[in-house]
Design a protein around this motif. Structure first.
Motif, mmCIF file in Angstrom:
data_model
loop_
_atom_site.group_PDB
_atom_site.id
_atom_site.type_symbol
_atom_site.label_atom_id
_atom_site.label_comp_id
_atom_site.label_asym_id
_atom_site.label_seq_id
_atom_site.Cartn_x
_atom_site.Cartn_y
_atom_site.Cartn_z
ATOM 1 N N ARG A 79 0.109 -21.990 21.247
ATOM 2 C CA ARG A 79 1.175 -22.457 20.501
ATOM 3 C C ARG A 79 1.081 -23.074 19.394
ATOM 4 O O ARG A 79 -0.032 -23.598 18.615
ATOM 5 C CB ARG A 79 1.590 -23.827 21.592
ATOM 6 N N ALA A 80 2.227 -22.676 18.403
ATOM 7 C CA ALA A 80 2.061 -23.020 17.147
ATOM 8 C C ALA A 80 1.832 -24.499 16.798
ATOM 9 O O ALA A 80 1.106 -25.023 16.072
ATOM 10 C CB ALA A 80 3.500 -22.571 16.395
ATOM 11 N N TYR A 81 2.420 -25.406 17.793
ATOM 12 C CA TYR A 81 2.157 -26.712 17.530
ATOM 13 C C TYR A 81 0.738 -27.201 17.645
ATOM 14 O O TYR A 81 0.458 -28.291 17.259
ATOM 15 C CB TYR A 81 3.132 -27.623 18.608
ATOM 16 N N GLN A 82 -0.053 -26.310 18.291
ATOM 17 C CA GLN A 82 -1.473 -26.872 18.373
ATOM 18 C C GLN A 82 -2.466 -26.630 17.125
ATOM 19 O O GLN A 82 -3.585 -26.777 17.072
ATOM 20 C CB GLN A 82 -2.026 -25.967 19.578
ATOM 21 N N TYR A 83 -1.711 -25.832 16.128
ATOM 22 C CA TYR A 83 -2.453 -25.647 15.031
ATOM 23 C C TYR A 83 -1.936 -26.691 13.755
ATOM 24 O O TYR A 83 -0.750 -26.704 13.852
ATOM 25 C CB TYR A 83 -2.019 -24.231 14.404
ATOM 26 N N ASN A 84 -2.942 -27.360 13.128
ATOM 27 C CA ASN A 84 -2.394 -28.295 12.499
ATOM 28 C C ASN A 84 -2.346 -27.708 10.966
ATOM 29 O O ASN A 84 -1.485 -28.478 10.178
ATOM 30 C CB ASN A 84 -3.593 -29.283 12.047
ATOM 31 N N ASN A 85 -2.977 -26.924 10.426
ATOM 32 C CA ASN A 85 -3.049 -26.320 9.180
ATOM 33 C C ASN A 85 -2.618 -24.779 8.994
ATOM 34 O O ASN A 85 -2.920 -24.050 9.727
ATOM 35 C CB ASN A 85 -4.267 -26.586 8.419
ATOM 36 N N TRP A 86 -1.743 -24.669 8.100
ATOM 37 C CA TRP A 86 -1.020 -23.412 7.907
ATOM 38 C C TRP A 86 -1.233 -22.647 6.470
ATOM 39 O O TRP A 86 -1.174 -23.392 5.495
ATOM 40 C CB TRP A 86 0.447 -23.419 8.223
ATOM 41 N N GLY A 87 -1.272 -21.529 6.347
ATOM 42 C CA GLY A 87 -1.176 -20.745 5.046
ATOM 43 C C GLY A 87 0.405 -20.460 4.759
ATOM 44 O O GLY A 87 1.163 -21.260 5.353
ATOM 45 N N GLN A 88 0.509 -20.177 3.625
ATOM 46 C CA GLN A 88 1.851 -19.916 2.881
ATOM 47 C C GLN A 88 2.614 -18.858 3.519
ATOM 48 O O GLN A 88 4.028 -19.050 3.292
ATOM 49 C CB GLN A 88 1.888 -19.985 1.349
ATOM 50 N N GLY A 89 2.042 -17.806 4.275
ATOM 51 C CA GLY A 89 2.906 -16.854 4.657
ATOM 52 C C GLY A 89 2.638 -15.743 3.914
ATOM 53 O O GLY A 89 3.007 -16.009 2.585
ATOM 54 N N THR A 90 2.710 -14.623 4.445
ATOM 55 C CA THR A 90 2.534 -13.196 3.701
ATOM 56 C C THR A 90 3.706 -12.174 4.300
ATOM 57 O O THR A 90 3.512 -12.277 5.553
ATOM 58 C CB THR A 90 1.219 -12.636 3.360
ATOM 59 N N GLN A 91 4.511 -11.732 3.507
ATOM 60 C CA GLN A 91 5.472 -10.851 4.032
ATOM 61 C C GLN A 91 4.932 -9.282 4.551
ATOM 62 O O GLN A 91 4.078 -8.733 3.527
ATOM 63 C CB GLN A 91 6.679 -10.552 3.243
ATOM 64 N N VAL A 92 4.922 -8.736 5.593
ATOM 65 C CA VAL A 92 4.554 -7.598 6.019
ATOM 66 C C VAL A 92 6.076 -6.798 6.470
ATOM 67 O O VAL A 92 6.445 -7.251 7.235
ATOM 68 C CB VAL A 92 3.613 -7.448 7.230
ATOM 69 N N THR A 93 6.131 -5.568 5.707
ATOM 70 C CA THR A 93 7.444 -4.792 6.210
ATOM 71 C C THR A 93 6.974 -3.542 6.412
ATOM 72 O O THR A 93 6.135 -2.887 5.569
ATOM 73 C CB THR A 93 8.329 -4.760 4.857
ATOM 74 N N VAL A 94 7.160 -2.865 7.598
ATOM 75 C CA VAL A 94 6.968 -1.449 7.879
ATOM 76 C C VAL A 94 8.152 -0.777 8.147
ATOM 77 O O VAL A 94 8.955 -1.175 8.917
ATOM 78 C CB VAL A 94 6.214 -1.314 9.079
ATOM 79 N N SER A 95 8.249 0.220 7.128
ATOM 80 C CA SER A 95 9.563 1.127 7.228
ATOM 81 C C SER A 95 9.265 2.359 8.288
ATOM 82 O O SER A 95 8.225 2.666 8.419
ATOM 83 C CB SER A 95 9.875 1.736 5.816
ATOM 84 N N SER A 96 10.411 2.762 8.877
ATOM 85 C CA SER A 96 10.301 3.943 9.697
ATOM 86 C C SER A 96 10.155 5.394 8.860
ATOM 87 O O SER A 96 10.647 5.397 7.838
ATOM 88 C CB SER A 96 11.240 3.852 10.757
#
Length: 126
Positions: A109-126
């Protein structure tokens, strides 16, 4: 405290591959579980893959089994997510996360993680 910096997202076509990286600092790298989460618009953040502190065990969401591989490099203190055969359904913001409270096991679960990165977008086109 663990500091996390991600890289490696982008725009790709279905069937392509990408590798995400997450550089960690601030605590001995082998002493905490880590995971990759993703969040698509309007959806909850979900665990994609997780790995124990010493790398002996991994777990994957059913939707990515056989296509994604999580690993960690103890020299570079970096977490990776190799993503192969990408599908449009994989489109999301991907986050790496650290769970210093878990020296063994892989929290789901996400609440069990204390530290997070800033996030990176992944976009997959069909």
């Amino acid at each position: 405290q663990v500091q996390l910096v991600e890289s490696g997202g982008g725009l790709v076509q279905a069937g392509d591959s990408l590798r995400l990286s997450c550089a960690a600092s601030g605590r001995t790298f082998s002493t905490y579980a880590m995971g990759w989460f993703r969040q698509a618009p309007g959806k909850e953040r979900e665990l994609v893959a997780g790995i124990t502190g010493k790398g002996g065990s991994t777990r994957y969401a059913d939707s990515v089994k056989g296509r994604f591989t999580i690993s960690r490099d103890y020299v570079e203190n970096t977490l990776y997510l190799q993503m192969n055969d990408l599908k449009p359904a994989d489109t999301a913001v991907y986050y790496c996360a650290a769970s210093p409270n878990y020296t063994t096991g892989i929290p789901e679960r996400a609440y069990q993680y204390n530290n997070w990165g800033q996030g990176t977008q992944v976009t997959v086109s069909s």
